[in-house]
Scaffold this active site. Structure first.
Site, PDB file in Angstrom:
ATOM      1  N   LYS A   7      -3.289  65.006  33.192  1.00  0.00           N
ATOM      2  CA  LYS A   7      -2.836  63.666  33.598  1.00  0.00           C
ATOM      3  C   LYS A   7      -3.710  63.185  34.736  1.00  0.00           C
ATOM      4  O   LYS A   7      -4.219  64.007  35.528  1.00  0.00           O
ATOM      5  CB  LYS A   7      -1.373  63.719  34.066  1.00  0.00           C
ATOM      6  CG  LYS A   7      -0.692  62.370  34.020  1.00  0.00           C
ATOM      7  CD  LYS A   7      -0.259  62.027  32.607  1.00  0.00           C
ATOM      8  CE  LYS A   7       0.391  60.677  32.527  1.00  0.00           C
ATOM      9  NZ  LYS A   7       0.899  60.436  31.157  1.00  0.00           N
TER      10      LYS A   7
HETATM   11  P1  NAD Z   1       4.120  49.433  31.288  1.00  0.00           P
HETATM   12  O1  NAD Z   1       3.438  49.340  32.589  1.00  0.00           O
HETATM   13  O2  NAD Z   1       3.574  48.702  30.106  1.00  0.00           O
HETATM   14  O3  NAD Z   1       5.653  48.967  31.424  1.00  0.00           O
HETATM   15  C1  NAD Z   1       6.515  49.419  32.407  1.00  0.00           C
HETATM   16  C2  NAD Z   1       7.748  48.507  32.394  1.00  0.00           C
HETATM   17  O4  NAD Z   1       8.711  49.013  33.295  1.00  0.00           O
HETATM   18  C3  NAD Z   1       7.446  47.080  32.852  1.00  0.00           C
HETATM   19  O5  NAD Z   1       8.226  46.173  32.070  1.00  0.00           O
HETATM   20  C4  NAD Z   1       7.925  47.060  34.284  1.00  0.00           C
HETATM   21  O6  NAD Z   1       8.268  45.751  34.758  1.00  0.00           O
HETATM   22  C5  NAD Z   1       9.135  47.950  34.150  1.00  0.00           C
HETATM   23  N1  NAD Z   1       9.623  48.526  35.391  1.00  0.00           N
HETATM   24  C6  NAD Z   1       8.937  49.035  36.450  1.00  0.00           C
HETATM   25  N2  NAD Z   1       9.792  49.477  37.385  1.00  0.00           N
HETATM   26  C7  NAD Z   1      11.048  49.248  36.907  1.00  0.00           C
HETATM   27  C8  NAD Z   1      12.357  49.475  37.392  1.00  0.00           C
HETATM   28  N3  NAD Z   1      12.554  50.054  38.572  1.00  0.00           N
HETATM   29  N4  NAD Z   1      13.415  49.110  36.624  1.00  0.00           N
HETATM   30  C9  NAD Z   1      13.232  48.542  35.415  1.00  0.00           C
HETATM   31  N5  NAD Z   1      12.021  48.304  34.898  1.00  0.00           N
HETATM   32  C10 NAD Z   1      10.945  48.653  35.632  1.00  0.00           C
HETATM   33  O7  NAD Z   1       4.244  50.988  30.992  1.00  0.00           O
HETATM   34  P2  NAD Z   1       4.490  51.696  29.589  1.00  0.00           P
HETATM   35  O8  NAD Z   1       3.173  52.001  28.997  1.00  0.00           O
HETATM   36  O9  NAD Z   1       5.490  50.910  28.811  1.00  0.00           O
HETATM   37  O10 NAD Z   1       5.104  53.081  30.059  1.00  0.00           O
HETATM   38  C11 NAD Z   1       6.463  53.197  30.430  1.00  0.00           C
HETATM   39  C12 NAD Z   1       6.803  54.664  30.591  1.00  0.00           C
HETATM   40  O11 NAD Z   1       6.532  55.348  29.358  1.00  0.00           O
HETATM   41  C13 NAD Z   1       6.012  55.444  31.636  1.00  0.00           C
HETATM   42  O12 NAD Z   1       6.837  56.425  32.187  1.00  0.00           O
HETATM   43  C14 NAD Z   1       4.896  56.099  30.844  1.00  0.00           C
HETATM   44  O13 NAD Z   1       4.405  57.273  31.459  1.00  0.00           O
HETATM   45  C15 NAD Z   1       5.667  56.450  29.582  1.00  0.00           C
HETATM   46  N6  NAD Z   1       4.816  56.651  28.434  1.00  0.00           N
HETATM   47  C16 NAD Z   1       3.989  55.675  28.009  1.00  0.00           C
HETATM   48  C17 NAD Z   1       3.189  55.899  26.890  1.00  0.00           C
HETATM   49  C18 NAD Z   1       2.296  54.815  26.337  1.00  0.00           C
HETATM   50  O14 NAD Z   1       1.668  55.048  25.296  1.00  0.00           O
HETATM   51  N7  NAD Z   1       2.240  53.640  26.939  1.00  0.00           N
HETATM   52  C19 NAD Z   1       3.229  57.140  26.243  1.00  0.00           C
HETATM   53  C20 NAD Z   1       4.110  58.116  26.700  1.00  0.00           C
HETATM   54  C21 NAD Z   1       4.890  57.847  27.803  1.00  0.00           C
END
Ligand code: NAD
Length: 459
Positions: free
Chosen positions: A116
């Protein structure tokens, strides 16, 4: 957070150590020694790389930005894991996320190890030119440890296809003549990215939920309906009826999972609440998810925050405080924002009996224990959110072969792979006393331990 992963790895290994049919050739002292080795191999990262990227800002100031790349384990293949741009990034968090990647890849039989990366910045405070420079510097500082067969980053919170394109371009400049298409995944399609990669995690999250709550139970109904397993009972209570869903986080993962739920042909589910970093929107009749996605596309991904904006866009919803979402009376809660969102401070107010972890580690150790003890069925991150890394694997393969699948082919392959994992895990889970997280860890640790043993690494 760090402790939870380690604790579960250790208890999974303890369970395996007591199972004489597992690695039966290992006995007595050599067995004890082998399991000690396993605990230390799987609990600690192989390498923790840290640098301070020197960036000249457009206003003339020069700053040093802390950046990490933690490489946890490469037993199953090259290191693999996203790069996060967020102000809360820290070494412990990056190490824990790297560990989860090792377990996730092992669980889904993806031939990668776990890594990571992270940079401590709020990307919204930097210009595009500065972000481009940060991406280039990241690759320059870590150039020796990255590469198609060494360590393959992908997007995470705060990064996307644009950043991966920039990073791959820098990698190619630094390593002329070397294979570069597989050096980063999650790139734009025109730069060798895979169709379907952006939506893969959210689609996989909803697929996992739908497959477990519909297809699997339908198939296994004869024995599950009479089971006295507490998690089987929770699942049966929610079988064959429309479910209300609340989704925390409306980014890449949350918005796609919401759209999948909205469009689902199998279950008449309703997404009644969504939240982002600013606000919760609620409608007991179900939210207009396509309209919210359309709004987000024009507003940096954010949801509307007040009644006037909602009315202007003809979206019917009540505006609530951001964290209210977690405590709404719903059947299922999808956590797709950040770590540690359900914790000792709010765990007693969680009403949902089904929790799906779209984000990594969104439930703290204490909350996990508390909710599991009450029969809440938590679908863990390493099971539910692997869609991204699975399609990254397809992208990596396509980059090597320079042959590209259609979007439908990618989704078919993704669902086949996730279904294979679910069909391996779920029958045992609904019979065991352990929570689903523990079942998944046991499966991953079994795979890793067997490979390490066969490679003669347990000494
Ligand atoms: P992103 O940045 O696209 O979206 C994050 C979302 O969470 C946004 O809508 C943001 O406004 C919201 N947010 C932030 N803080 C918040 C809070 N306190 N309360 C409510 N909403 C809040 O990120 P993503 O790619 O959607 O990733 C989200 C999670 O999923 C992360 O933990 C990431 O590690 C995990 N993840 C993502 C992927 C991927 O392919 N994108 C894969 C595996 C895991």
């Amino acid at each position: 957070m760090e402790k939870k992963t380690e604790d579960i790895i250790e208890s999974s290994l303890n369970a395996l150590a007591e199972d004489d049919s597992f690695l039966p050739d290992l006995r007595d002292e050599s067995r004890q020694q082998a399991f000690k080795s396993l605990v230390s191999i799987l609990s600690t990262p192989n390498h923790v790389n840290k640098s301070f990227l020197r960036i000249a800002l457009e206003n003339g100031t020069v700053v040093r930005v802390p950046a990490f790349r933690v490489q946890h384990n490469k037993t199953l293949g090259p290191y693999k894991g996203g790069i996060r741009f967020h102000e809360s990034v820290n070494e412990d968090e990056v190490s824990n996320l790297a560990k989860l990647m090792t377990l996730k890849n092992a669980l889904h039989e993806v031939p990668f190890g776990g890594a990571k990366g992270g940079v401590i910045i709020n990307p919204r405070e930097y210009t595009d030119k500065e972000l481009n420079l940060i991406c280039k510097k990241y690759v320059q500082y870590f150039s020796d440890i990255l590469g198609t067969e060494k360590d393959i980053p992908a997007p995470d919170v705060g990064t996307g296809a644009r950043e991966m394109d920039w990073m791959m371009a820098e990698y190619k400049t630094i390593h002329p003549g070397q294979p570069y298409r597989g050096s980063f995944t999650g790139k734009s399609v025109i730069n060798g990215g895979s169709l379907g990669r952006r939506a893969a995690t959210g689609k996989g999250v909803y697929f996992t939920f739908r497959y477990m709550m519909h297809n699997f139970i339908k198939e296994n109904h004869p024995w599950m309906k009479d089971s006295d397993n507490r998690f089987a009972r929770t699942a049966m209570e929610h079988y064959d009826r429309p479910l209300s869903i609340a989704i925390q986080g409306f980014g890449n993962v949350g918005s796609v999972a919401a759209l999948q739920a909205y469009q689902c042909n199998y279950l008449q589910n309703k997404v009644v609440a969504v939240s982002d970093r600013n606000v919760t929107l609620y409608n007991s009749e179900g939210l207009d998810i396509p309209a919210l996605i359309k709004y987000g596309k024009k507003h940096k991904g954010d949801l509307p925050v007040d009644d006037e904006t909602l009315a202007e866009h003809e979206i019917k919803a009540t505006v609530l405080n951001r964290d209210d979402l977690l405590e709404i009376e719903v059947d299922a809660l999808f956590l797709a924002a950040l770590e540690d969102q359900v914790h000792t401070g709010n765990m007693e107010n969680i009403k949902a009996r089904l929790i799906v972890e779209g984000a990594n580690a969104p439930v703290t150790e204490d909350a996990d224990q508390y909710l599991s003890d009450r029969g809440v069925l938590i679908v863990p991150d390493i099971l539910a959110n692997a869609g991204g890394v699975i399609v990254s694997y397809f992208e990596w393969m396509q980059g090597r072969e320079t042959q590209f699948d259609t979007e439908d082919q990618i989704y078919d392959k993704l669902y086949d792979k996730m279904q294979e994992t679910l069909d391996t895990i779920l029958p045992q889970f609904f019979k065991d006393p352990f929570p689903l997280r523990q079942n998944c860890y046991i499966h991953s640790v079994t795979k890793l331990s067997t490979v390490l043993y066969r490679q003669g690494k347990l000494y």
